[in-house]
Enzyme design. Structure first.
Site, PDB file in Angstrom:
ATOM      1  N   ARG A 127      12.394  -7.031   2.556  1.00  0.00           N
ATOM      2  CA  ARG A 127      12.196  -5.731   2.501  1.00  0.00           C
ATOM      3  C   ARG A 127      13.461  -5.029   3.178  1.00  0.00           C
ATOM      4  O   ARG A 127      14.141  -5.497   4.065  1.00  0.00           O
ATOM      5  CB  ARG A 127      10.980  -5.413   2.989  1.00  0.00           C
ATOM      6  CG  ARG A 127      10.878  -3.750   2.992  1.00  0.00           C
ATOM      7  CD  ARG A 127       9.526  -3.526   3.124  1.00  0.00           C
ATOM      8  NE  ARG A 127       9.226  -3.312   4.471  1.00  0.00           N
ATOM      9  CZ  ARG A 127       7.926  -2.709   4.964  1.00  0.00           C
ATOM     10  NH1 ARG A 127       6.759  -2.595   3.863  1.00  0.00           N
ATOM     11  NH2 ARG A 127       7.435  -2.673   6.037  1.00  0.00           N
ATOM     12  N   ARG A 146       2.792  -8.347  14.030  1.00  0.00           N
ATOM     13  CA  ARG A 146       2.056  -7.313  13.298  1.00  0.00           C
ATOM     14  C   ARG A 146       0.967  -7.629  12.664  1.00  0.00           C
ATOM     15  O   ARG A 146      -0.120  -7.119  12.476  1.00  0.00           O
ATOM     16  CB  ARG A 146       3.126  -6.717  12.432  1.00  0.00           C
ATOM     17  CG  ARG A 146       4.015  -5.546  13.097  1.00  0.00           C
ATOM     18  CD  ARG A 146       5.175  -5.282  12.227  1.00  0.00           C
ATOM     19  NE  ARG A 146       5.055  -4.584  11.070  1.00  0.00           N
ATOM     20  CZ  ARG A 146       5.760  -4.388   9.812  1.00  0.00           C
ATOM     21  NH1 ARG A 146       6.983  -5.180   9.986  1.00  0.00           N
ATOM     22  NH2 ARG A 146       5.467  -3.790   8.938  1.00  0.00           N
ATOM     23  N   ARG A 171      -6.105   2.353  11.799  1.00  0.00           N
ATOM     24  CA  ARG A 171      -5.925   0.999  12.114  1.00  0.00           C
ATOM     25  C   ARG A 171      -6.953   0.593  13.202  1.00  0.00           C
ATOM     26  O   ARG A 171      -6.848  -0.893  13.534  1.00  0.00           O
ATOM     27  CB  ARG A 171      -4.610   0.511  12.356  1.00  0.00           C
ATOM     28  CG  ARG A 171      -3.671   0.890  11.407  1.00  0.00           C
ATOM     29  CD  ARG A 171      -2.278   0.176  11.712  1.00  0.00           C
ATOM     30  NE  ARG A 171      -1.286   0.733  10.549  1.00  0.00           N
ATOM     31  CZ  ARG A 171      -0.042   0.452  10.517  1.00  0.00           C
ATOM     32  NH1 ARG A 171       0.213  -0.695  11.139  1.00  0.00           N
ATOM     33  NH2 ARG A 171       0.437   0.925   9.621  1.00  0.00           N
ATOM     34  N   LYS A 192       0.888  -1.167  -0.065  1.00  0.00           N
ATOM     35  CA  LYS A 192       0.084   0.026   0.071  1.00  0.00           C
ATOM     36  C   LYS A 192       0.823   1.362  -0.195  1.00  0.00           C
ATOM     37  O   LYS A 192       0.432   2.188  -0.704  1.00  0.00           O
ATOM     38  CB  LYS A 192      -0.923   0.014   1.281  1.00  0.00           C
ATOM     39  CG  LYS A 192      -0.494  -0.200   2.589  1.00  0.00           C
ATOM     40  CD  LYS A 192      -1.574  -0.431   3.568  1.00  0.00           C
ATOM     41  CE  LYS A 192      -0.746  -0.664   4.960  1.00  0.00           C
ATOM     42  NZ  LYS A 192       0.166  -1.141   5.345  1.00  0.00           N
TER      43      LYS A 192
HETATM   44  P1  ADP Z   1       3.328  -1.448   8.015  1.00  0.00           P
HETATM   45  O1  ADP Z   1       2.127  -1.014   7.408  1.00  0.00           O
HETATM   46  O2  ADP Z   1       4.280  -2.169   7.052  1.00  0.00           O
HETATM   47  O3  ADP Z   1       2.991  -2.171   9.354  1.00  0.00           O
HETATM   48  P2  ADP Z   1       4.157   1.107   8.827  1.00  0.00           P
HETATM   49  O4  ADP Z   1       5.096   1.990   8.183  1.00  0.00           O
HETATM   50  O5  ADP Z   1       2.398   1.651   8.120  1.00  0.00           O
HETATM   51  O6  ADP Z   1       4.266  -0.294   8.603  1.00  0.00           O
HETATM   52  O7  ADP Z   1       3.844   1.227  10.311  1.00  0.00           O
HETATM   53  C1  ADP Z   1       4.885   0.980  11.228  1.00  0.00           C
HETATM   54  C2  ADP Z   1       4.409   1.035  12.678  1.00  0.00           C
HETATM   55  O8  ADP Z   1       4.277   2.437  13.047  1.00  0.00           O
HETATM   56  C3  ADP Z   1       3.391   0.214  13.096  1.00  0.00           C
HETATM   57  O9  ADP Z   1       3.589  -1.090  13.209  1.00  0.00           O
HETATM   58  C4  ADP Z   1       2.778   0.866  14.229  1.00  0.00           C
HETATM   59  O10 ADP Z   1       3.651   0.544  15.509  1.00  0.00           O
HETATM   60  C5  ADP Z   1       2.939   2.304  14.049  1.00  0.00           C
HETATM   61  N1  ADP Z   1       1.711   2.720  13.282  1.00  0.00           N
HETATM   62  C6  ADP Z   1       1.625   3.200  12.115  1.00  0.00           C
HETATM   63  N2  ADP Z   1       0.585   3.587  11.762  1.00  0.00           N
HETATM   64  C7  ADP Z   1      -0.082   3.649  12.859  1.00  0.00           C
HETATM   65  C8  ADP Z   1      -1.542   3.711  13.225  1.00  0.00           C
HETATM   66  N3  ADP Z   1      -2.590   4.269  12.520  1.00  0.00           N
HETATM   67  N4  ADP Z   1      -1.796   3.383  14.485  1.00  0.00           N
HETATM   68  C9  ADP Z   1      -1.168   2.892  15.422  1.00  0.00           C
HETATM   69  N5  ADP Z   1       0.001   2.372  15.204  1.00  0.00           N
HETATM   70  C10 ADP Z   1       0.587   3.038  13.754  1.00  0.00           C
END
Ligand code: ADP
Ligand code: ZN
Length: 215
Positions: free
Chosen positions: A129, A173, A90, A16
């Protein structure tokens, strides 16, 4: 363009973020990635960064209040521009919080696109990755390697493996995704706003599918 506030949802590694970057470059969306915002805060050692570091490196969700605080600040600055929310919302409270702040600016979430990927494929992709320390560009050892191993094609920066891309953390995750983020899919489908694209189609075809959806 019909959809101006677009949400990209999907398991980690579904691609995404890559799609969001394409849509930013070619279609003029503002790309807002909460994950990138947090990694940037952590790198700059800001108060928010210190707050969230533990969560981000272990792959747990940052508390909703902290997430909504940074998102609200973003919306206050950019409301009205076509925006792609990548990795947010999320949780159900985050989805409701987003609706609330958008309403203050008389805009809504137009569409949520699920970029889907089976768990085993997620693990395969994410353990391979690599990311540039300097410009954040993403590579993959198996299907999108850099020309010189360990070095960014674009800026010469060092490529590294994110701490949260180890297999154990990826499994955590994924569990978080199934428990907390899948209900968000239901939230949008009940409003008739959810569309699904198969992440296995690969970067270019997924992009074409998304373009069709938002045309
Ligand atoms: P991925 O989608 O590959 O897990 P991201 O870069 O989107 O990676 O997110 C990395 C981390 O940042 C998540 O595992 C979480 O700890 C935090 N994070 C990102 N977006 C959110 C969110 N909307 N709510 C809570 N934690 C978030
Ligand atoms: Zn780079």
């Amino acid at each position: 363009m019909k959809a101006t506030n677009l949400i990209l949802i999907g398991p980690p590694g579904s691609g995404k973020g890559t799609q969001a970057e394409l849509l930013r470059e070619k279609n003029g969306f503002v790309h807002y990635s909460t994950g990138e915002v947090f990694r940037d805060h952590i790198a700059r050692r800001t108060p928010v960064g210190l707050d969230v570091e533990e969560y981000v490196t272990s792959g747990r969700l940052v508390p909703d209040e902290v997430v909504l605080q940074v998102v609200n600040a973003f919306v206050a600055e950019h409301a009205g521009k076509p925006t792609l929310f990548d990795g947010f919302p999320r949780t159900i409270p985050q989805a409701k919080g987003l609706d609330k702040v958008l309403a203050e600016y008389r805009v809504i979430v137009d569409m949520a696109v699920l970029v889907d990927l089976p768990d085993d494929e997620v693990v395969k992709r994410l353990t391979a990755r690599r990311q540039c320390r300097k410009c954040s560009k993403i590579y993959n050892l198996s299907f999108k390697p850099s020309k010189v191993a360990g070095v960014c094609d674009d800026c010469g920066g060092e490529l590294y493996q994110r701490k949260d891309d180890s297999e154990e953390t990826i499994r955590d995750r994924l569990a978080v995704y199934h428990q907390q983020t899948e209900p968000v899919l239901l939230y949008y489908s009940e409003q008739g706003k959810l569309e699904r694209v198969a992440g296995e189609l690969g970067r270019d075809r997924v992009y074409q599918e998304i373009l069709k959806l938002i045309a």
